[in-house]
Design an enzyme around this catalytic site. Structure first.
Site, short mmCIF file in Angstrom:
data_model
loop_
_atom_site.label_atom_id
_atom_site.label_comp_id
_atom_site.label_asym_id
_atom_site.label_seq_id
_atom_site.Cartn_x
_atom_site.Cartn_y
_atom_site.Cartn_z
N ASP A 495 5.21 -17.57 -4.21
CA ASP A 495 4.70 -18.51 -4.38
C ASP A 495 3.01 -18.07 -4.99
OD1 ASP A 495 3.41 -21.11 -4.85
OD2 ASP A 495 3.82 -21.82 -2.90
N ASP A 557 5.34 -29.29 -7.96
CA ASP A 557 5.01 -29.70 -6.66
C ASP A 557 5.44 -31.26 -6.41
OD1 ASP A 557 4.63 -27.22 -5.69
OD2 ASP A 557 2.44 -27.51 -5.17
#
Ligand code: NAG
Ligand code: NAG
Ligand code: NAG
Ligand code: NAG
Ligand code: NAG
Ligand code: NAG
Ligand code: NAG
Ligand code: NAG
Ligand code: NAG
Ligand code: NAG
Ligand code: NAG
Ligand code: NAG
Length: 738
Positions: A495, A557
């Site tokens: 990430d 997301d």
């Protein structure tokens, strides 16, 4: 890499033809020939300037260069279609290359010196790039030289005939005796004639990535860019040009994509004579790259491709090119395990017991890969929330008293439903980042990006490590390899959750991205059996640079299935659905409270290469729990077709309440259609879903009405779907060739 080398100088007027005629150089008239495209440019033999002649459907001859009456304010270079425009010599348009010399002047005269044709494609040192062998690709390198400053440029064109694609990059070699500074570097540049053109780009934000935007290419310049140090959520290094008559399935399209993960700039500039200059490369705000005598600069690569089959044809060429000649991962051509991520179930409330329990619940749903998200690390600064711990990549001893190995063994001890395979284990990391509340930052405050004594601006309580520094590269390599050696970890979610702000020098950003590639190249080479997934607060780094190393990227997301239709179809403009990570999350959705059925959520998520669940199994409703087995079975059936098939956007969610997509398997024997009704209204009626990509004469059985019809019937007549009187309905329809 290349064999068959042929060097030709301006003096040598021999005709050269190699690479199955993919590249021919009649004197210095260069023709790159693809299956359905030609790309022509030549050297003006008097001046040595490179002139663009044609990029489009096949042509057979060089014709006299576009002639512009010498009226108007500008003459000389301003009236030519230039292939690699420099600056300062009568062309006022934006340049592809802008160099500042030691005495401060920024004039360049990069003129033809020689060229070389090779079969195959040389590696771009330190950079991600397309690749292929002698039968896939041929390369033309044209050397230019500036006699005044002793700077040379080598322009490299690699043609992939099957994909109607040209990959271009360039290097600048400083052969002078003082430093030069590169202020602007467009990997791809060309001048189109005076054509009426529209521009497609993608715009968005966090949780709102890849929204297609179309506008007219008008006079003056139109620039889209990222200055985040990311290819970014706001934009992406992709543009397409097309005549206004082009549709999703027909007409000419030119697509451009930069193989780069950092800041970028894409510009169209229509000049007074109507010519349209296209530039795609580094963001000039983050360039200012110094090149010392004897040193060179290598630009990233840009891919330009042409299609006459509309926007969809362009996308499919990108998908196939990238699957076969960009991605280095062995997983790119493999079906992916169905995963469950711990985040939605447990958040930061984790320990070995609760995680193993969740893994056990996951396995009962048919999960094949259990992913431990954020929160597992930190000793002095335990990662209980997002204000501490990043940078300290040791397992939290309170949660994992004996380290990760026995915990991972417990996870592996579960057996995947209906199989004898162990449940796989994967882990989340964010190695480019640090919280000030960490041992790493206490020990190495100078390792973060910062400028003089300016405040180091925090985003999400974190700072960015300067991955341009060799010591930071070594730290990340040893930390991540240490982690992978510590337990049986088969998947890594890498990430990266904030943009770069203070830079000590604008070129820190460029050096950072090169450093990042160095780190990832090392780790992916050493751990080829690890399935790597990129993530940057969702799709913030969904780009061709990282797809060279990693086979998949988290798409957004935002997991709301309705928003995801727009995001996923937008992402598919350039990047293959097989590279997208997509999960079913809980309903109502945490972002927007939308309550969408699990079937619809499942259909949207299974249109991606990496399918999974991002929810707490304990919170499933009775209906959802009952639906999961058939959704899992459907996802498994679809996955091979998503991985190796071709993708068609049949109807776009931006334009109709009935969006639809279709995959056709690589061998053409089957096809699957996903059709949606987002919003029910009394009238009008849903239009027929017209399919694409079938053999018009072959007959196909479909499991919607159990009929068998010809490909022509499906493509020209279409499927008529009976929708219920309700929002968010979905159908998955299989066609099997008879
Ligand atoms: C592209 O070229 C190939 C090979 O020359 C040919 O089979 C195909 O029909 C062409 N496609 C189009 C759209 O022209
Ligand atoms: C190269 O192209 C020009 C037109 O741009 C043409 O006049 C010339 O004859 C060509 N030369 C060769 C060797 O084909
Ligand atoms: C080149 O690669 C292709 C796959 O892209 C393969 O089919 C072919 O056999 C290779 N050719 C050579 C000469 O290695
Ligand atoms: C550059 O210099 C070389 C060698 O001095 C000369 O042959 C050539 O003509 C020059 N080129 C230009 C465009 O001035
Ligand atoms: C410039 O090129 C010449 C010839 O290749 C070489 O001898 C010389 O070392 C180079 N100078 C620099 C500063 O790179
Ligand atoms: C593990 O976490 C769960 C849930 O937060 C908690 O109930 C339990 O007490 C914890 N166990 C240990 C050993 O810390
Ligand atoms: C497991 O097998 C059962 C019985 O054959 C089947 O109903 C179910 O869909 C299968 N589940 C998975 C995840 O393969
Ligand atoms: C984050 O965790 C630390 C350490 O457990 C704690 O002191 C702090 O209050 C937490 N902060 C927030 C915002 O929850
Ligand atoms: C460090 O952690 C403490 C406790 O969680 C928190 O209050 C503080 O804001 C954090 N500092 C930074 C710079 O994030
Ligand atoms: C694996 O699971 C079985 C029960 O399914 C249990 O008996 C065994 O002890 C476990 N082994 C390990 C190493 O945890
Ligand atoms: C990766 O980096 C390590 C540590 O710097 C080095 O020992 C190793 O040779 C590198 N491996 C590869 C494949 O680059
Ligand atoms: C199609 O065939 C299947 C399996 O025989 C059956 O369950 C289904 O009801 C049929 N659908 C229609 C529309 O006839």
């Amino acid at each position: 890499m290349g064999v068959a080398r042929v060097v030709v100088s301006l003096a040598l007027l021999a005709a050269v033809s190699v690479g199955q005629d993919a590249i021919s150089a009649e004197s210095t008239n260069f023709t790159l020939t693809a299956d359905n495209m030609s790309y022509l440019f030549h050297v003006d033999t008097e001046s040595g300037e490179l002139i663009s002649d044609h990029f489009g459907s096949p042509v057979d001859d060089f014709t006299p260069a576009a002639f512009v009456l010498p009226w108007g304010w500008h003459d000389n270079l301003a009236n030519l279609r230039r292939e690699f425009p420099d600056i300062g010599r009568s062309d006022p348009r934006l340049p592809a290359i802008h160099i500042q010399h030691a005495d401060g002047n920024t004039v360049s005269a990069l003129l033809y010196q020689s060229h070389e044709v090779t079969q195959g494609k040389p590696v771009l040192p330190g950079l991600p790039a397309t690749y292929g062998n002698e039968s896939d690709v041929s390369t033309l390198a044209v050397r230019l030289y500036d006699n005044v400053s002793d700077v040379s440029a080598v322009l490299s064109y690699s043609i992939f005939p099957k994909y109607n694609a040209v990959a271009r990059s360039f290097s600048i070699i400083n052969n002078g005796s003082s430093d030069i500074v590169i202020n602007r570097a467009a990997s791809f540049s060309t001048d189109f004639p005076n054509l009426d053109l529209d521009l497609i780009e993608v715009q968005g934000d966090w949780s709102h990535e890849f929204n297609r935007v179309k506008r007219r290419v008008d006079y003056g310049e139109t620039t889209i860019r990222s200055t985040e140090g990311y290819s970014s959520h706001l934009s992406n290094p992709f543009i397409a040009l097309m005549p206004p008559s082009t549709t999703e399935s027909s007409g000419e399209v030119w697509g451009f994509n930069l193989v780069w993960t950092g800041s970028f700039e894409a510009t169209t500039e229509r000049f007074s004579n109507g010519f349209v200059r296209v530039l795609l490369g580094l963001n000039s705000l983050h360039t200012s790259i110094k090149v010392q005598p004897g040193e060179s600069f290598q630009s990233p690569e840009a891919v330009a491709l042409y299609s006459t089959e509309g926007v969809g044809g362009m996308s499919r060429s990108f998908h196939e090119l990238y699957k076969n000649h960009l991605s280095r991962s062995k997983f790119t051509h493999q079906t992916r395990p169905i995963l469950l991520n711990s985040w939605e179930g447990l958040g930061f409330e984790i320990n070995q017991t609760s995680l193993v329990r969740l893994a056990g619940e996951a396995v009962e749903l048919g999960i094949q890969l259990f992913v431990n998200d954020d929160g597992w690390f930190g000793e002095k600064y335990p990662r209980n929330n997002d204000s501490l711990g990043l940078g300290d990549w040791t397992p939290n001893p309170q949660y994992f008293p004996d380290g990760l190995r026995p915990y991972v063994a417990d996870v592996n001890n579960f057996t995947v439903l209906n199989s004898s395979e162990p449940l796989q284990f994967g882990i989340w990391v964010e190695p480019e980042m640090v919280n000030p509340n960490s041992t790493l930052y206490q020990e190495h405050p100078d390792w973060v990006l910062h400028a003089s004594t300016h405040a180091r601006s925090l985003t999400r309580n974190q700072l960015v490590l300067n991955v341009g520094l060799p010591e930071v590269q070594d730290f990340i390599i040893s930390t991540v390899s240490g982690l992978l050696d510590s337990a049986n970890i088969q998947y890594v979610k890498w990430d990266n959750n904030r943009a770069m702000h203070e830079l000590s020098h604008p070129s820190d950003e460029y050096k950072y991205i090169l450093g990042l590639y160095h780190v990832i190249e090392n780790l992916t080479t050493r751990y080829p059996d690890v399935l790597w997934e990129g993530c940057a607060s969702g799709g913030g780094r969904f780009d061709a640079g990282l797809l060279h190393y990693w086979p998949q990227h988290w798409t957004s997301d935002n997991t709301d299935a309705s928003d995801r239709l727009t995001i996923q179809l937008g992402t598919s403009l350039v990047y293959p659905p097989s590279a997208m990570g997509c999960h079913i999350s809980k309903a109502p959705n945490g972002f927007n409270q939308r309550n969408i059925s699990i079937e619809f959520r499942g259909h949207v998520a299974m249109m991606c290469g990496s399918f999974g669940l991002e929810l707490n199994p304990e919170e499933l409703t009775e209906h959802e729990a009952a639906a999961i087995p058939s959704i899992m079975a459907e996802a498994k059936r679809v996955n091979p077709v998503v991985i190796s098939g071709e993708f068609y956007r049949l109807a776009l969610p931006d334009y109709t309440p009935w969006p639809a997509t279709q995959f056709v398997s690589a061998d053409g024997s089957e096809s699957v259609v996903f059709a949606f009704q987002q919003k029910y209204t009394v009238k009008p009626a849903a239009p027929p879903v017209k399919l694409q990509g079938l053999d018009p004469k072959a007959r196909y059985f479909n499991d919607l009405d159990n009929g068998t019809y010809t490909g022509a019937t499906y493509m020209n007549g279409g499927l008529n779907i009976q929708w219920d009187r309700a929002d968010y309905q979905s159908k998955m329809i299989w066609l099997t060739k008879q």
